[in-house]
Design a protein around this motif. Structure first.
Motif, PDB file in Angstrom:
ATOM      1  N   LYS A  62     -23.124 -31.275 -37.486  1.00 12.34           N
ATOM      2  CA  LYS A  62     -24.021 -32.410 -37.197  1.00 12.34           C
ATOM      3  C   LYS A  62     -23.425 -33.198 -36.043  1.00 12.34           C
ATOM      4  O   LYS A  62     -22.359 -33.796 -36.151  1.00 12.34           O
ATOM      5  CB  LYS A  62     -24.156 -33.307 -38.437  1.00 12.34           C
ATOM      6  N   CYS A  63     -24.079 -33.126 -34.906  1.00 10.43           N
ATOM      7  CA  CYS A  63     -23.608 -33.852 -33.732  1.00 10.43           C
ATOM      8  C   CYS A  63     -23.700 -35.367 -33.957  1.00 10.43           C
ATOM      9  O   CYS A  63     -24.569 -35.845 -34.697  1.00 10.43           O
ATOM     10  CB  CYS A  63     -24.422 -33.464 -32.497  1.00 10.43           C
ATOM     11  N   ASN A  64     -22.797 -36.101 -33.321  1.00 13.57           N
ATOM     12  CA  ASN A  64     -22.814 -37.554 -33.454  1.00 13.57           C
ATOM     13  C   ASN A  64     -24.057 -38.151 -32.816  1.00 13.57           C
ATOM     14  O   ASN A  64     -24.451 -39.274 -33.145  1.00 13.57           O
ATOM     15  CB  ASN A  64     -21.555 -38.148 -32.808  1.00 13.57           C
ATOM     16  N   ASP A  65     -24.655 -37.400 -31.910  1.00 14.32           N
ATOM     17  CA  ASP A  65     -25.911 -37.833 -31.310  1.00 14.32           C
ATOM     18  C   ASP A  65     -27.033 -37.673 -32.339  1.00 14.32           C
ATOM     19  O   ASP A  65     -27.321 -36.565 -32.792  1.00 14.32           O
ATOM     20  CB  ASP A  65     -26.213 -36.992 -30.072  1.00 14.32           C
ATOM     21  N   ASP A  66     -27.640 -38.776 -32.682  1.00 17.15           N
ATOM     22  CA  ASP A  66     -28.660 -38.745 -33.728  1.00 17.15           C
ATOM     23  C   ASP A  66     -29.905 -37.969 -33.321  1.00 17.15           C
ATOM     24  O   ASP A  66     -30.754 -37.641 -34.147  1.00 17.15           O
ATOM     25  CB  ASP A  66     -29.064 -40.176 -34.115  1.00 17.15           C
ATOM     26  N   LEU A  67     -30.039 -37.682 -32.036  1.00 21.88           N
ATOM     27  CA  LEU A  67     -31.220 -36.980 -31.575  1.00 21.88           C
ATOM     28  C   LEU A  67     -31.210 -35.506 -31.965  1.00 21.88           C
ATOM     29  O   LEU A  67     -32.253 -34.857 -31.977  1.00 21.88           O
ATOM     30  CB  LEU A  67     -31.352 -37.111 -30.042  1.00 21.88           C
ATOM     31  N   LYS A  68     -30.059 -34.994 -32.245  1.00 23.34           N
ATOM     32  CA  LYS A  68     -29.941 -33.576 -32.590  1.00 23.34           C
ATOM     33  C   LYS A  68     -29.847 -33.401 -34.097  1.00 23.34           C
ATOM     34  O   LYS A  68     -29.162 -34.167 -34.783  1.00 23.34           O
ATOM     35  CB  LYS A  68     -28.718 -32.954 -31.906  1.00 23.34           C
ATOM     36  N   CYS A  93     -22.789 -30.043 -28.564  1.00 23.21           N
ATOM     37  CA  CYS A  93     -23.346 -31.395 -28.662  1.00 23.21           C
ATOM     38  C   CYS A  93     -23.556 -32.015 -27.285  1.00 23.21           C
ATOM     39  O   CYS A  93     -24.244 -33.029 -27.153  1.00 23.21           O
ATOM     40  CB  CYS A  93     -22.418 -32.279 -29.495  1.00 23.21           C
ATOM     41  N   ASP A  94     -22.929 -31.423 -26.271  1.00 22.72           N
ATOM     42  CA  ASP A  94     -23.120 -31.880 -24.904  1.00 22.72           C
ATOM     43  C   ASP A  94     -24.317 -31.148 -24.305  1.00 22.72           C
ATOM     44  O   ASP A  94     -24.346 -29.913 -24.263  1.00 22.72           O
ATOM     45  CB  ASP A  94     -21.858 -31.600 -24.079  1.00 22.72           C
ATOM     46  N   GLY A  95     -25.287 -31.907 -23.846  1.00 22.28           N
ATOM     47  CA  GLY A  95     -26.497 -31.294 -23.325  1.00 22.28           C
ATOM     48  C   GLY A  95     -26.270 -30.425 -22.113  1.00 22.28           C
ATOM     49  O   GLY A  95     -27.059 -29.513 -21.837  1.00 22.28           O
ATOM     50  N   GLN A 195     -17.002 -34.781 -31.457  1.00 18.41           N
ATOM     51  CA  GLN A 195     -18.388 -34.792 -31.015  1.00 18.41           C
ATOM     52  C   GLN A 195     -19.357 -34.513 -32.162  1.00 18.41           C
ATOM     53  O   GLN A 195     -20.555 -34.751 -32.032  1.00 18.41           O
ATOM     54  CB  GLN A 195     -18.599 -33.727 -29.933  1.00 18.41           C
TER      55      GLN A 195
END
Length: 255
Positions: A62-68, A93-95, A195
């Motif tokens: 689970k990426c820290n970015d909530d969008l993913k 997690c890096d786009g 990340q």
């Protein structure tokens, strides 16, 4: 004059009942025949349980970015356990980064393939020995070379089963270590760069593989016990028995 004929006629059905397809099935009640049946049966269990094994390990990222969304990773493995050839994709997690293909660690095909191969050869030899023992028993007892060859082969299989069971037991322990979800997480760099949050999935069910090791040691015990019964058919045991009987008879004569 009619009594012997009647007796002979009464005996024939019994003989026919003990023979089927030219085989004397009554010899399976003897230790040598019964043990060979067990060897044939447990050889199937051994190579079947190892060769048909398949398992699954996995983890979640689970990426820290909530969008993913959370990504679930599932990796299947099995015989012949060439884990280094089994790929899985590591999430990113890096786009701007591209997905990387990783592999499980280790190649444990040598002990597993040796174990299965030995089981197949053990199955084939036990079946051939059973046919000879049930169909050509007179040849087995009259020809001194057959029991001696059977004894040598039995000793060899005993040794190889001990080696194979021990080697596959160690190999299986290494397979368990390489397929743990924690090992999967340790191989993914995204789980160590803060990340993402990585969690372990279900631990692989290794029950069938554990049973295969147990069957390996059971085969070792069966072949070790079979060595004694085969040895009793060799000329060595006959000579030793004759010497003992001669010594006992000499002692009785002196008295």
């Amino acid at each position: 004059m009619s009594e012997p004929t009647a007796a002979a006629g009464h005996k024939e059905p019994g003989q026919q009942g003990r023979r089927l397809f030219g085989l004397r099935w009554g010899r399976l009640e003897e230790p040598l025949g019964f043990v060979k049946v067990l060897q044939w049966l447990f050889a199937i269990f051994a190579f079947g349980s190892c060769g048909s094994f398949s398992g699954e390990t996995g983890a979640t990222v689970k990426c820290n970015d909530d969008l993913k969304e959370m990504t679930a990773i599932s990796v299947q493995f099995g015989y012949p356990f060439r884990l280094s050839r089994i790929p899985f994709e590591m999430p990113v997690c890096d786009g701007n980064a591209t997905k990387r293909t990783l592999h499980l660690m280790g190649d444990f095909s040598a002990p597993s393939e040796f174990f299965v191969t030995l089981g197949v050869f053990s199955f084939l030899y036990s079946m051939a020995a059973l046919v000879i023992y049930l169909r050509f028993h007179s040849l087995y007892t009259e020809n001194k070379r057959l029991p001696f060859a059977d004894f040598c082969v039995s000793v060899s299989f005993t040794f190889f089963w001990l080696v194979a069971a021990a080697a596959w037991g160690k190999g299986l322990s290494d397979v368990k270590g390489a397929t743990r979800p924690s090992s999967l997480i340790a191989a993914m760099s995204v789980c160590h760069l803060k990340q993402a949050v990585c969690n372990a999935g279900a631990t692989p069910a290794m029950g069938l593989a554990n049973i295969s090791v147990l069957f390996g040691f059971i085969n070792f015990i069966l072949w070790a016990g079979n060595c004694w019964f085969v040895f009793k058919e060799t000329s060595w045991h006959v000579q030793a028995t004759n010497k003992e009987n001669s010594a006992e008879q000499g002692a009785i004569d002196k008295q």
